[in-house]
Enzyme design. Sequence first.
Site, PDB file in Angstrom:
ATOM      1  N   SER A 134       0.830  -1.201   0.000  1.00  0.00           N
ATOM      2  CA  SER A 134       0.000   0.000   0.000  1.00  0.00           C
ATOM      3  C   SER A 134       0.871   1.261   0.000  1.00  0.00           C
ATOM      4  O   SER A 134       1.597   1.519  -0.951  1.00  0.00           O
ATOM      5  CB  SER A 134      -0.974  -0.028   1.176  1.00  0.00           C
ATOM      6  OG  SER A 134      -2.143   0.693   0.874  1.00  0.00           O
ATOM      7  N   LYS A 186     -22.594  16.873   9.401  1.00  0.00           N
ATOM      8  CA  LYS A 186     -21.504  17.327  10.259  1.00  0.00           C
ATOM      9  C   LYS A 186     -20.892  16.197  11.084  1.00  0.00           C
ATOM     10  O   LYS A 186     -19.693  16.205  11.364  1.00  0.00           O
ATOM     11  CB  LYS A 186     -22.006  18.440  11.189  1.00  0.00           C
ATOM     12  CG  LYS A 186     -20.921  19.108  12.020  1.00  0.00           C
ATOM     13  CD  LYS A 186     -19.871  19.735  11.139  1.00  0.00           C
ATOM     14  CE  LYS A 186     -18.770  20.378  11.981  1.00  0.00           C
ATOM     15  NZ  LYS A 186     -17.660  20.856  11.136  1.00  0.00           N
TER      16      LYS A 186
END
Length: 322
Positions: A134, A186
Amino acid sequence: MRIALRLAAVLSLFLLNACAYVNANLTPPLRPLEETVLEGEGRPKILLLDVTGIISEVGREGRGLSAARPSTVARVKEALRKAEKDDDVVGVVLRINSPGGTVTASDVIYHELKGFRERKKVPVSACITGIGASGGYYIAAAADRITAHPTAVTGSIGVMLRAFNVEGLMGKVGITEKAIKSGDKKDILSPFREMTPEERQILQGIIDRLQGRFLETVLARTGNRLGRAELEKLADGRVFTADEALQAGLIDRVEYLDDVIAEMKKGLGIEEARVVSYYRPGHWRGTIYSGEAAAPETGLASLGGDLLETLSSTEFLYLWKW
């Protein structure tokens, strides 16, 4: 006898009083990198630069007798800056043993390596010794060539965002969470409620864009032979052995670290060179296979703290899931 007792009492009071004003900092100060020669001779230098453990832009403060530890990003940038100022440095071997880390830290190190190559005009080879998955592979793509030890594991091209949901657990103990927010998105990724389909779509869009950046980085690497369609088939997060990665076109050669150094000298047209590394004073390295003793992130046992710290935060990760 009385005089002796009085003197002892006065001395005790003096020592106690003095102790009240002592402010000793037992944490060793972080000192600049210094150079050590690992092997070889001659004026030219080949820098052996480590990227080990979880790749992060967050360092650690010193605690007790333990020295502070710069982040992976800060440590690599400091080493590259030192090498760039040294006219005798003729090449860099990037030794990678990392499962990856955050997207940002991996990308910053990649950017720093590319900039170093362009300014210094010296070869940079990446050698994956154990794990280069990765973000570890992402960083390797900045090099002129990627090699891997025969027993190494690499690949895991992909992006991950971890989230936890403890709503059911809290319900069992009678605890509820109330969020007062300016907008319904939010508290996206809140562990106290289920994610909505729309929120999942938003986050998936970010993941897809970061994955696209990973693919473009691999496609742009020096010596890449893969087309986008071929790479997309390989970029499902899986890991590959060194032989499989070579056959797939993700790396350029399977060889040991000393072979990489020998190939670099041959490519530079030099017979002799000193292999050097940078270290913090107080830590010793004896050979090219010595780990970075100053970095606690090296090794599986010590990797756990960094791994838990990374996964406990909400971050986009170029990380092979352990």
